[in-house]
Scaffold this motif. Structure first.
Motif, PDB file in Angstrom:
ATOM      1  N   ILE A   1      42.895  44.402  45.559  1.00 27.60           N
ATOM      2  CA  ILE A   1      43.107  43.122  46.238  1.00 27.60           C
ATOM      3  C   ILE A   1      44.394  42.470  45.751  1.00 27.60           C
ATOM      4  CG2 ILE A   1      42.240  40.743  46.352  1.00 27.60           C
ATOM      5  CD1 ILE A   1      39.450  41.891  46.708  1.00 27.60           C
ATOM      6  N   ALA A   2      44.643  42.540  44.452  1.00 26.93           N
ATOM      7  CA  ALA A   2      45.881  41.983  43.906  1.00 26.93           C
ATOM      8  C   ALA A   2      47.088  42.683  44.521  1.00 26.93           C
ATOM      9  CB  ALA A   2      45.900  42.122  42.386  1.00 26.93           C
ATOM     10  N   TYR A   3      47.020  44.009  44.597  1.00 26.36           N
ATOM     11  CA  TYR A   3      48.132  44.769  45.169  1.00 26.36           C
ATOM     12  C   TYR A   3      48.304  44.441  46.652  1.00 26.36           C
ATOM     13  CZ  TYR A   3      51.238  48.681  46.120  1.00 26.36           C
ATOM     14  OH  TYR A   3      52.324  49.447  46.486  1.00 26.36           O
ATOM     15  N   ALA A   4      47.193  44.318  47.384  1.00 30.81           N
ATOM     16  CA  ALA A   4      47.256  44.002  48.817  1.00 30.81           C
ATOM     17  C   ALA A   4      47.785  42.599  49.072  1.00 30.81           C
ATOM     18  CB  ALA A   4      45.879  44.154  49.446  1.00 30.81           C
ATOM     19  N   SER A   5      47.723  41.745  48.051  1.00 28.33           N
ATOM     20  CA  SER A   5      48.233  40.374  48.193  1.00 28.33           C
ATOM     21  C   SER A   5      49.685  40.246  47.751  1.00 28.33           C
ATOM     22  CB  SER A   5      47.369  39.413  47.368  1.00 28.33           C
ATOM     23  OG  SER A   5      46.021  39.447  47.809  1.00 28.33           O
ATOM     24  N   GLY A   6      50.276  41.367  47.341  1.00 22.18           N
ATOM     25  CA  GLY A   6      51.691  41.352  46.994  1.00 22.18           C
ATOM     26  C   GLY A   6      51.994  41.402  45.512  1.00 22.18           C
ATOM     27  N   PHE A   7      50.975  41.484  44.674  1.00 19.22           N
ATOM     28  CA  PHE A   7      51.202  41.534  43.223  1.00 19.22           C
ATOM     29  C   PHE A   7      51.386  42.979  42.770  1.00 19.22           C
ATOM     30  CE2 PHE A   7      49.037  37.489  43.817  1.00 19.22           C
ATOM     31  CZ  PHE A   7      49.727  36.643  42.957  1.00 19.22           C
ATOM     32  N   GLY A   8      52.341  43.177  41.864  1.00 18.95           N
ATOM     33  CA  GLY A   8      52.569  44.505  41.332  1.00 18.95           C
ATOM     34  C   GLY A   8      52.084  44.659  39.908  1.00 18.95           C
ATOM     35  N   ASP A   9      51.715  43.549  39.272  1.00 17.21           N
ATOM     36  CA  ASP A   9      51.280  43.554  37.876  1.00 17.21           C
ATOM     37  C   ASP A   9      49.913  42.874  37.791  1.00 17.21           C
ATOM     38  OD1 ASP A   9      50.862  42.550  35.148  1.00 17.21           O
ATOM     39  OD2 ASP A   9      52.890  43.256  34.750  1.00 17.21           O
ATOM     40  N   LEU A  10      48.869  43.633  37.444  1.00 19.45           N
ATOM     41  CA  LEU A  10      47.517  43.085  37.416  1.00 19.45           C
ATOM     42  C   LEU A  10      47.357  42.014  36.342  1.00 19.45           C
ATOM     43  CD1 LEU A  10      44.689  43.177  38.589  1.00 19.45           C
ATOM     44  CD2 LEU A  10      44.148  45.036  36.990  1.00 19.45           C
ATOM     45  N   SER A  11      48.005  42.196  35.205  1.00 22.72           N
ATOM     46  CA  SER A  11      47.906  41.205  34.133  1.00 22.72           C
ATOM     47  C   SER A  11      48.503  39.874  34.581  1.00 22.72           C
ATOM     48  CB  SER A  11      48.627  41.719  32.874  1.00 22.72           C
ATOM     49  OG  SER A  11      48.619  40.733  31.867  1.00 22.72           O
ATOM     50  N   HIS A  12      49.659  39.943  35.225  1.00 18.69           N
ATOM     51  CA  HIS A  12      50.300  38.721  35.739  1.00 18.69           C
ATOM     52  C   HIS A  12      49.412  38.065  36.786  1.00 18.69           C
ATOM     53  CE1 HIS A  12      53.143  35.946  37.460  1.00 18.69           C
ATOM     54  NE2 HIS A  12      53.162  36.600  38.605  1.00 18.69           N
ATOM     55  N   PHE A  13      48.816  38.869  37.655  1.00 23.32           N
ATOM     56  CA  PHE A  13      47.915  38.331  38.681  1.00 23.32           C
ATOM     57  C   PHE A  13      46.733  37.600  38.048  1.00 23.32           C
ATOM     58  CE2 PHE A  13      43.868  39.205  40.938  1.00 23.32           C
ATOM     59  CZ  PHE A  13      44.032  38.318  41.999  1.00 23.32           C
ATOM     60  N   ASN A  14      46.065  38.227  37.089  1.00 22.67           N
ATOM     61  CA  ASN A  14      44.898  37.609  36.458  1.00 22.67           C
ATOM     62  C   ASN A  14      45.256  36.283  35.778  1.00 22.67           C
ATOM     63  OD1 ASN A  14      42.882  39.513  37.116  1.00 22.67           O
ATOM     64  ND2 ASN A  14      43.558  40.877  35.483  1.00 22.67           N
ATOM     65  N   HIS A  15      46.383  36.282  35.087  1.00 24.07           N
ATOM     66  CA  HIS A  15      46.807  35.071  34.375  1.00 24.07           C
ATOM     67  C   HIS A  15      47.126  33.953  35.375  1.00 24.07           C
ATOM     68  CE1 HIS A  15      48.631  32.560  31.306  1.00 24.07           C
ATOM     69  NE2 HIS A  15      49.712  32.454  32.071  1.00 24.07           N
ATOM     70  N   ALA A  16      47.894  34.283  36.417  1.00 21.77           N
ATOM     71  CA  ALA A  16      48.283  33.272  37.409  1.00 21.77           C
ATOM     72  C   ALA A  16      47.069  32.775  38.185  1.00 21.77           C
ATOM     73  CB  ALA A  16      49.317  33.868  38.363  1.00 21.77           C
ATOM     74  N   PHE A  17      46.140  33.669  38.500  1.00 22.67           N
ATOM     75  CA  PHE A  17      44.945  33.290  39.259  1.00 22.67           C
ATOM     76  C   PHE A  17      44.096  32.300  38.461  1.00 22.67           C
ATOM     77  CE2 PHE A  17      40.789  33.596  41.137  1.00 22.67           C
ATOM     78  CZ  PHE A  17      41.030  33.817  42.493  1.00 22.67           C
ATOM     79  N   ARG A  18      43.875  32.591  37.182  1.00 27.25           N
ATOM     80  CA  ARG A  18      43.044  31.705  36.366  1.00 27.25           C
ATOM     81  C   ARG A  18      43.701  30.345  36.179  1.00 27.25           C
ATOM     82  NH1 ARG A  18      39.433  33.467  31.227  1.00 27.25           N
ATOM     83  NH2 ARG A  18      38.350  31.483  30.966  1.00 27.25           N
TER      84      ARG A  18
END
Length: 330
Positions: free
Chosen positions: A292-309
């Motif tokens: 889902i993170a990748y499909a939303s345009g994120f390439g880094d899962l760690s960055h996605f998790n941090h930004a999402f929280r």
């Protein structure tokens, strides 16, 4: 079409909702003459198949019409006696439109624009129609356009940048006009006036003012729509968006700066919102959070998790679980 309305009014009308024997009388007498102040003449036999959406705002009316049969809409010599002084700007989206007024005929192709003065006899004819008609009182355009009568005799080509922005600005209004605040509604109307004036040939101070209001607002909306359309592209950048929108990266940065944000923050917020919608959607329940993170345009899962929280005060897993619990309760 009534140009002035104290509050936004969105109306949809289709002949398919009317018995075939009643379609022509209703469309000619009620819709065309009473509601639009126009004459409607079908140019072929067979059951009438037309649908229209009308949006009436204070100082502006916008109409979208779909017709699968040849017809003519006109302001006859009799109708112009009603004193309607509106200026109509016709933009065919598909199919050619022939416009006649003041002894001249113009053929507007998809994306072109052409004006019609309601105070004088004239009209448009077509084989099939899919168009936008933008209507304002001449008094709203006269201070912005040096010679409105002369402007009404010229075709505005689809390559005109202000016309392109006007089409983009009106995108979405047909299905859902969501502006309820009266001040914002008046601002949106003024933006349309500015875009029309620039397309028709505003000059001098009027052009400078329109560039600072309507053009800028329309460009920002176009940039945001571009981002939304390319949200999942991992190479989405201000340079790529600026190139597609025919402006400089610096100009794009300026647009967002005036909104109190940045291009990067806007893209991040849109991608996070996209991911959140997917996490709450049961159709994506089997997809991993990484997918889902990748499909939303994120390439880094760690960055996605941090930004999402940081954005939502919960982890992606917690939001997904809350969505599942909510569905279970229902």
């Amino acid at each position: 079409m009534a140009v002035l309305s104290p509050d936004p009014v969105l109306l949809r009308v289709s002949t398919r909702d009317i018995p075939e024997s009643d379609r022509s009388p209703f469309w000619r007498e009620v819709f065309a003459r009473q509601m639009c102040h126009l004459e409607f003449e079908p140019l072929s036999d067979g059951p009438l198949d037309v649908e229209a959406t009308l949006l009436a705002l204070p100082g502006l009316s916008v109409g979208w019409c779909l017709s699968t049969m040849p017809a003519r809409w006109s302001r006859t010599a009799e109708l112009v006696k009603d004193g309607d002084d509106a200026f109509a700007f016709i933009i065919p989206l598909a199919g050619a439109v022939n416009c006649s007024q003041r002894g001249r005929e113009l053929d507007a192709k998809p994306g072109d624009g052409v004006g019609i003065l309601h105070s004088e006899p004239g009209g448009i004819q077509f084989r099939e129609l899919n168009d936008i008609a933008v209507m304002v009182q001449r008094s709203a355009l006269a201070p912005l356009v040096p010679d409105l009568e002369e402007a009404a005799t010229r075709l505005v080509p689809s390559t005109n940048e202000a016309l392109r922005l006007l089409r983009l600005y009106l995108t979405g209004w047909r299905e859902n006009f969501s502006i309820t605040d009266s001040a914002l509604c008046r601002l949106a109307v003024s933006h349309v006036h500015d875009l029309m004036a620039m397309a028709l040939g505003a000059t001098g101070d009027a052009a400078a003012g329109a560039n600072g209001r309507g053009i800028r607002a329309a460009r920002l909306k176009a940039v945001k729509a571009d981002v939304a359309s390319n949200l999942t592209a991992h190479d989405l950048s201000v340079a790529a968006v600026a190139r597609r929108q025919r402006v400089t990266p610096r100009y794009v940065h300026m647009l967002f700066d005036r909104e109190g944000t940045t291009f990067s923050r806007f893209v991040l917020a849109e991608r996070l919102a996209c991911a959140r919608r997917m996490l709450l959607d049961p159709r994506h329940a089997q997809q991993s959070i990484g997918a889902i993170a990748y499909a939303s345009g994120f390439g880094d899962l760690s960055h996605f998790n941090h930004a999402f929280r940081r954005r939502y005060g919960a982890t992606p897993s917690e939001v997904r679980r809350e969505g599942s619990d909510s569905q279970a309760i229902r």
